[in-house]
Each structure stands twice: as C-alpha cells, then as structure tokens.
Design a protein around this motif. Sequence first.
Motif, PDB file in Angstrom:
ATOM      1  N   VAL A 138       0.825  -1.207   0.000  1.00  0.00           N
ATOM      2  CA  VAL A 138       0.000   0.000   0.000  1.00  0.00           C
ATOM      3  C   VAL A 138       0.861   1.259   0.000  1.00  0.00           C
ATOM      4  CG1 VAL A 138      -0.254   0.389   2.495  1.00  0.00           C
ATOM      5  CG2 VAL A 138      -2.177   0.884   0.963  1.00  0.00           C
ATOM      6  N   LEU A 139       2.147   1.122   0.369  1.00  0.00           N
ATOM      7  CA  LEU A 139       3.061   2.267   0.401  1.00  0.00           C
ATOM      8  C   LEU A 139       3.782   2.475  -0.928  1.00  0.00           C
ATOM      9  CD1 LEU A 139       4.691   1.650   3.920  1.00  0.00           C
ATOM     10  CD2 LEU A 139       2.733   3.124   3.349  1.00  0.00           C
ATOM     11  N   GLU A 141       3.903   3.631  -4.465  1.00  0.00           N
ATOM     12  CA  GLU A 141       3.101   4.539  -5.289  1.00  0.00           C
ATOM     13  C   GLU A 141       2.836   3.972  -6.681  1.00  0.00           C
ATOM     14  OE1 GLU A 141       1.724   7.016  -3.911  1.00  0.00           O
ATOM     15  OE2 GLU A 141       2.854   6.927  -2.031  1.00  0.00           O
ATOM     16  N   VAL A 166      -4.805  -4.672  -1.377  1.00  0.00           N
ATOM     17  CA  VAL A 166      -4.658  -3.455  -0.578  1.00  0.00           C
ATOM     18  C   VAL A 166      -5.944  -2.641  -0.635  1.00  0.00           C
ATOM     19  CG1 VAL A 166      -2.153  -3.345  -0.898  1.00  0.00           C
ATOM     20  CG2 VAL A 166      -3.640  -2.143  -2.500  1.00  0.00           C
ATOM     21  N   TRP A 167      -6.178  -1.901   0.425  1.00  0.00           N
ATOM     22  CA  TRP A 167      -7.335  -1.019   0.516  1.00  0.00           C
ATOM     23  C   TRP A 167      -6.831   0.370   0.881  1.00  0.00           C
ATOM     24  CZ3 TRP A 167      -7.635  -6.121   1.320  1.00  0.00           C
ATOM     25  CH2 TRP A 167      -8.790  -6.801   0.906  1.00  0.00           C
ATOM     26  N   HIS A 168      -7.373   1.377   0.215  1.00  0.00           N
ATOM     27  CA  HIS A 168      -7.035   2.770   0.523  1.00  0.00           C
ATOM     28  C   HIS A 168      -8.237   3.437   1.176  1.00  0.00           C
ATOM     29  CE1 HIS A 168      -3.263   2.734  -1.816  1.00  0.00           C
ATOM     30  NE2 HIS A 168      -3.916   1.947  -2.657  1.00  0.00           N
ATOM     31  N   ARG A 169      -7.960   4.323   2.096  1.00  0.00           N
ATOM     32  CA  ARG A 169      -9.032   5.057   2.752  1.00  0.00           C
ATOM     33  C   ARG A 169      -9.785   5.892   1.719  1.00  0.00           C
ATOM     34  NH1 ARG A 169      -6.227   6.941   6.741  1.00  0.00           N
ATOM     35  NH2 ARG A 169      -5.576   8.811   5.683  1.00  0.00           N
ATOM     36  N   ALA A 171     -11.530   8.701  -0.302  1.00  0.00           N
ATOM     37  CA  ALA A 171     -11.249  10.136  -0.266  1.00  0.00           C
ATOM     38  C   ALA A 171     -12.370  10.930   0.404  1.00  0.00           C
ATOM     39  CB  ALA A 171     -11.018  10.646  -1.684  1.00  0.00           C
ATOM     40  N   ARG A 260      -1.874   4.246   6.555  1.00  0.00           N
ATOM     41  CA  ARG A 260      -2.246   3.510   5.354  1.00  0.00           C
ATOM     42  C   ARG A 260      -2.117   1.999   5.527  1.00  0.00           C
ATOM     43  NH1 ARG A 260       0.824   5.902   0.286  1.00  0.00           N
ATOM     44  NH2 ARG A 260       2.529   6.239   1.781  1.00  0.00           N
ATOM     45  N   TRP A 263      -4.868   0.743   7.949  1.00  0.00           N
ATOM     46  CA  TRP A 263      -6.172   0.763   7.260  1.00  0.00           C
ATOM     47  C   TRP A 263      -6.280  -0.437   6.317  1.00  0.00           C
ATOM     48  CZ3 TRP A 263     -10.419   3.976   7.706  1.00  0.00           C
ATOM     49  CH2 TRP A 263     -11.411   3.773   6.751  1.00  0.00           C
ATOM     50  N   SER A 264      -5.269  -0.650   5.517  1.00  0.00           N
ATOM     51  CA  SER A 264      -5.302  -1.728   4.534  1.00  0.00           C
ATOM     52  C   SER A 264      -5.367  -3.090   5.197  1.00  0.00           C
ATOM     53  CB  SER A 264      -4.077  -1.643   3.624  1.00  0.00           C
ATOM     54  OG  SER A 264      -4.135  -2.615   2.596  1.00  0.00           O
TER      55      SER A 264
END
Length: 286
Positions: A138-139, A141, A166-169, A171, A260, A263-264
């Motif tokens: 998730v880190l 890019e 992976v999961w991103h918060r 927006a 991040r 969260w993931s």
Amino acid sequence: MGWVSAGDYEVALEAGKVVCRNGKGRRLKSVPAKLKDDPAVIGLRQLTEWLDRHEKRCLSDVEQWMVRSLPVPTAVLARVWPDPAWQAALRDVVVTGADGGVAGFLRDVDPERGLGLVDLDGDTVRITPDIVHVPHPVLLEDLDELREFAVELKVRQNVEQLFREVWHRPAGLAPDTTSVDTYAGGVFKELRFLHGRVTQLGYRSRGGYAVCPVVEDGVGVEARIWIGEHDGYDAYGTETGPLGWTDASGRALTAAEVGRVAWSEGMRMAAALYAGRDVEDEERAA
C-alpha cells in the motif's frame, strides 16, 4: 542429505519426504512399515517437521518486516541468505532504500558485494546500503506498474507482497469517522465457524473481536471487528460487526489517525472473514 542406515535398508530425505532403498540400492515405493519406529526414520521425520516449521517461521518473519515496515540491516540479510528457507522467503521481494525509493527485486545477498537486485530497468545491479526496507504494497506509489513488471520478469514471491490485496481510505470519508461497515452483517450459522475462520486466517480473537495488530511508524495500532463472544455455548448464529481501530490504550482512532498500512490490513482482515459468510442465509433474510 545422504543415505542413512536403517536396519537392512537405507533412508534419506528427498523433497521433504522420507525415501527408502534396499540393500541392493533399489528405490522402494514407500518406507516399509517395519521401519516406522526405526531411530533413523523417526529422526528424519522429526527433521522434516522442524524444517517445515522453520520455513513457515521465515515467511512469517519477512511478512512482519513488511507489515511493520521495519528497517532490515544488510548484514542480517547476508547472515541468513545461505539458509534455503530464508532465501526462499526473501527472493524477489521488492526492497527500498533509505530514501524510500524502490531499489529493485532482491536476487542475491553477499557479505562483501552487498545486495544483488533486478532494478526497474530490468538490469542486474549491486548496491551496498546499510539498511533496506521490505515495504508494504500500500506504500508503493507505482504498485500497478510494479505488478506488471513482475509478471514480465516471471517473478514468484513466496511472501505475499506485490499481489497482496490493498485497501485505501476513501477520499470522501469524514476524517472523524471511527468505524466502517463495509464488511459488517456477514451472517454465520454458528459462532464457532467464524471463530475457527479467524484462527485459520492467522488472526486472533479477544473479547468478542477478531484483532489484527499493526506497528506503523513505530506506533502500535489494532484493527478489530466484532465476531461474537464465547459464553460456553457457541452453536448459535452470529454476524460480523463494523471495523474499527484502536491505539495501545484501547482508544478508538478516527479515520484521520489511522495510517495507510493499518487501514489496509484491517480491511483485509474484515474482507477475509466476511468472505466466509453464509450467503444463503443472507439471501433468505433479504
């Protein structure tokens, strides 16, 4: 490993299994039953069990380096690399340097020459940093591009890194949100099935919650999702609850306070538990 005498036979380890041959050197299809209590056979089987545990521990340790984004001294990598189990766990992981930039896919470690990598241009290079990181995906890019490149290189990672979900918060999520219900409402006929799934997936249960501890930037965070509490009778049904995160003191964290990785990994746990729900019961309830 060479052949070891076992009565009138000889035994050895081959691809993690005990194999046997007779006095004339002919390989047998299986180890004779009369040898099951032979010290040589018992010793080889115990060694096989130890090697299996060792391989799993190496994979688990490298995964922890990744989930916790821990700095790994190159000297440590050089020390463990000759061990086939460590090498299998580390080979082809993406490593980053001190600046956080992707250095490449790990292919070799030498005490004198440093790390051998395949860089993002596809070239084999050597670098000699004091420390590296095995970053959580998730880190990264450019994760999609790295995945495509890995497929081109026919990279096979034993530690789930690049192709880990992976999961991103989101927006638009309010920063003061303290829980999400994306994977709430997963119906299970019996509480024990859900608790069993928690254990099977490598998580822990405590106080009616499935928990996933994460250390991010040196700070401990715990993702937790309600699964129902044991009370001596676990044949009744249950369902998954909302997912939240807490700090070391148990204080609920807001979305803005959750990193991040935490969260993931929390969402990954919740999704994996929810996937085992009883879909038929859900459909009947609807």
